[in-house]
Every structure is written in C-alpha cells, then in structure tokens.
Design an enzyme around this catalytic site. Structure first.
Site, PDB file in Angstrom:
ATOM      1  CG  ASP A  23     -65.254 -11.180  -5.986  1.00 56.91           C
ATOM      2  OD1 ASP A  23     -65.034 -10.143  -5.005  1.00 56.91           O
ATOM      3  OD2 ASP A  23     -66.292 -11.226  -6.823  1.00 56.91           O
ATOM      4  CG  ASN A  79     -63.096  -5.735 -12.477  1.00 58.33           C
ATOM      5  OD1 ASN A  79     -63.261  -4.528 -12.790  1.00 58.33           O
ATOM      6  ND2 ASN A  79     -62.770  -6.026 -11.150  1.00 58.33           N
TER       7      ASN A  79
END
Length: 402
Positions: A277, A208
C-alpha cells in the site's frame, strides 16, 4: 471435489509403485471412489493389502479369479470408471496396450473401457528414450490416450535423466482438470496474485508475506474450466499453469499498468494479490549504510501507492470484480467497507491469525460476502477447493447478468 467419481488405478511393476499409494490417499481425501487393479509385477513391490486398506475396496488382480458375484470383473470395472489412471506405467504395459494385447486384468479393462485413459510413465531413461517406446506412446496419443510427462532426475537404477514418474500431487491435479466441465469457454479472466515489492535501495525492498498460492489456485481452476486466463503475478516460487498467460510484475504501479492492458477486454477481474500500500518517497541510488552510532535512527518517509482495486472498481462496466480482505481483527466490518468502497461483486475475507488461514499455507478458511450483503462462511478447505467455490460464484454471476 471428486465425490461421485470412480478412478480405476492400474498399478504396474515398477519401483515407483510406492508413489501410487500416495495417489490413492490423495484421491480418497477428495472423496473419490478408487478401484485398484494390480499386475503380477506390481505385487512384487507392494502387497495388495496396502492398497486395499487405503482405498477401502478389494484390490483387483486376476483375470480368472473365483466368481463372488455375477459381474464380469473386467467389464464392470471398465463401465464404472470415470477415469482409468495407470501409474506407474511401465514400458511393458504401454507396449501391450499400444498393440492391442490384453493378457492380464488391467490391459483387458483398458480394452473394454470408453473412459478417459491416462498414463503416468515410469522407467529407466534409456527405456523411455527407446524409439520403440516412443513409437508406442505416440501411437496411443494419436488414438486419444493421455500421458503425464515424467520428470527428470536421479532414478532408482542410479542413472540421471527422464523417466521419474510425475509427483502424486501433479497426477491428482491432472485428474481433477480432466473431470472438470469446460463451462467458462469464451470467457477472459484476469487474476492478480502474490506480493508486490517496493525498493528502498539497490539491495533492499519492502514486501509482505503473500505466497501467491491462492491466486495461482484460482488461475488453475479457471483455466481448467476453459477460460482464457491472464495471471498477473508478483514474486513467487510457484510454477504457473502452462495454459495461462503469465505477466510478471514487481511494484504496485507495475501491477496497475499490467491490469490496465487487459481490463477493458476481460469478463472478470479477481484481485487476489497483496500489493504493497505504501512505498518510500525516494529510493536511494546506493546501498543505505548502517549508522555507526547505535542511537542513530533510520527514518524513511512513505507515500501512498495507487489503490488498484478502487481504481478499476470505478472503471468497471460489464466486468465482474472479486476482491480479497486479509484481516487480523473485525473481519466482517473491514471486508464490508472494502466491498462497498471498491465496487466488488463479492469479497473473499479471511482472518490470517487463524491456523490454516494465513499466508503461505495450503489451506484457507474464508467468508464470502456479496454486494447484497449476503454472507457465507466456509470451513477449512485446501486452496484449490476454495478456488472452485470462488470460480463457481463468478460463473453464477456471469450466467445471471442482465
């Protein structure tokens, strides 16, 4: 951050004088009062008017100037300064002070002061390595004077090596650290920072946009206040504070295991990292090739990674836990849900779609919500200022735990 503090900046005659102007600018932005003292040599490089305009104060230059008030100038400057910074500090000025010579206003102020004295040396490499200069520096260090290590690189004279004055941003950080109260001595704080990565094949991975800047700022603030800090970091390009214990990790599972090694023995866990995640169910052992047919699709099945914050939220006993929520919509709603679900003492939430609050910038705009539902909104601040707000709140909770 430096409101109410007076920094006396001694500027001596070296080409790095131009960096001193940047130091003044940065100190003023932190609301410090800056009193500039220039040697005669310094005025050959930059006019006093430059520093007078930037500092908002008259520049001090001469020992025996015309008396305009009843203060003895070198005494009043010595008494009002919280810190005396000499930047650039030439070999000449270092030598004078090391040997008790007070023949200009700057050296006289230093002799008359009980404030912390900090030197930022700047000179030719051979001068910096000269045994006499080294002896003078070591003598001053033994007497309690502080030195900011110069950098290495190409110098104004064309030589390459040690002697470049430290960058203004690092000098100002050093000043901040020098003025911070050591109110977290004896506390152990674990900070997670940066992104994790999850490999797809030997050459690709998913991650990310987290830069790690917020977590590193928190670690720096905590260690400057005397805490023992473990910084568990995903991939970043940031240089960590020297005083922290740095643990580098790659995947979310790596970060979970690293936190587990320290959690039982820490007082605080600050979860500012952005762990991925989900991860691919399988990792290809060879590089995934592009399909020749343009209509072909690459389908990858993902599975959930462990939720680090939720896991330790269930394990916590005496620890203070701080979480982060980087959202794009319904900020308060999602932050409150995360706060309760993960058993945080408080959560730091920000809307990453706002200018100045996203990833990889030096500022942030945060809302802090505690476990009693009390919400506080903060204006845009640089990340070190945000870090101070967070660490202040942690300190308050630690001091008031029953």
């Amino acid at each position: 951050m430096l409101k109410g503090k007076t920094i006396a900046l001694g500027v001596t005659g070296g080409i790095a004088v131009y960096k001193a102007a940047d130091i003044v600018s940065r100190l003023k932005k932190l609301h410090a009062n800056v009193e500039v003292i220039m040697t005669e040599g310094a005025t050959e490089f930059v006019t006093p008017l430059t520093f007078q305009t930037m500092s908002g104060n008259v520049v001090h230059r001469e020992m025996f100037s015309e008396i305009t008030n009843y203060d003895v100038e070198h005494i009043s400057l010595a008494q009002k300064a919280d810190i005396i910074l000499i930047a650039p500090a030439t070999a000449n000025t270092i030598g004078k002070i090391a040997n008790g010579i007070a023949d200009n206003l700057l050296t006289t102020v230093v002799m008359a002061s009980t404030a912390k004295i900090i030197f930022a040396p700047a000179m030719n490499t051979k001068m910096y390595q000269n045994p006499i200069v080294k002896e003078n520096i070591n003598r001053l260090k033994s007497l309690g004077y502080s030195f900011i290590q110069p950098g290495a690189g190409r110098l104004a004279c064309g030589d390459y090596g040690e002697g470049k004055m430290a960058e203004p941003v690092d000098i100002v950080e050093y000043i901040i650290d020098s003025l911070v109260e050591k109110d977290l001595s004896g506390r152990k704080i674990v900070v997670t920072a940066g992104p994790t990565i999850e490999p797809l094949d030997p050459v690709r991975y998913m991650t990310n946009h987290s830069s790690g800047k917020m977590g590193y700022s928190i670690a720096k603030e905590a260690v400057s206040r005397g805490a023992e800090v473990v910084l568990i970091s995903g991939h970043t390009s940031i240089t960590p504070p020297k005083e922290v214990e740095l643990v580098k990790v790659k995947t979310t599972e790596d970060m979970l295991k690293a936190v587990a090694k320290h959690f039982d023995f820490c007082d605080v866990l600050i979860k500012s990292a952005a762990p991925v995640d989900y991860k691919p169910e399988t990792v290809s052992p060879i590089k995934i090739k592009k399909k020749e047919n343009e209509e072909d699709e690459l389908i990858i099945k993902y599975v959930k990674n462990p939720d680090i914050a939720a896991y330790f939220g269930k394990q916590k006993k005496h620890q203070v836990m701080v979480g982060f929520a980087a959202e794009t919509d319904d900020l308060d709603k999602y932050a409150l849900e995360k706060l309760k679900k993960k058993n945080f003492d408080f959560i730091v939430a920000n809307d990453v779609t706002k200018e100045g609050a996203g990833f990889d910038v030096d500022t942030n705009i945060v809302t802090i919500i505690d476990n009693k539902g009390i919400k506080t909104n903060y204006p845009m601040m640089n990340k070190r200022e945000v870090a101070r707000v967070i660490v202040d709140k942690v300190k308050y909770i630690l001091d008031n735990k029953s």
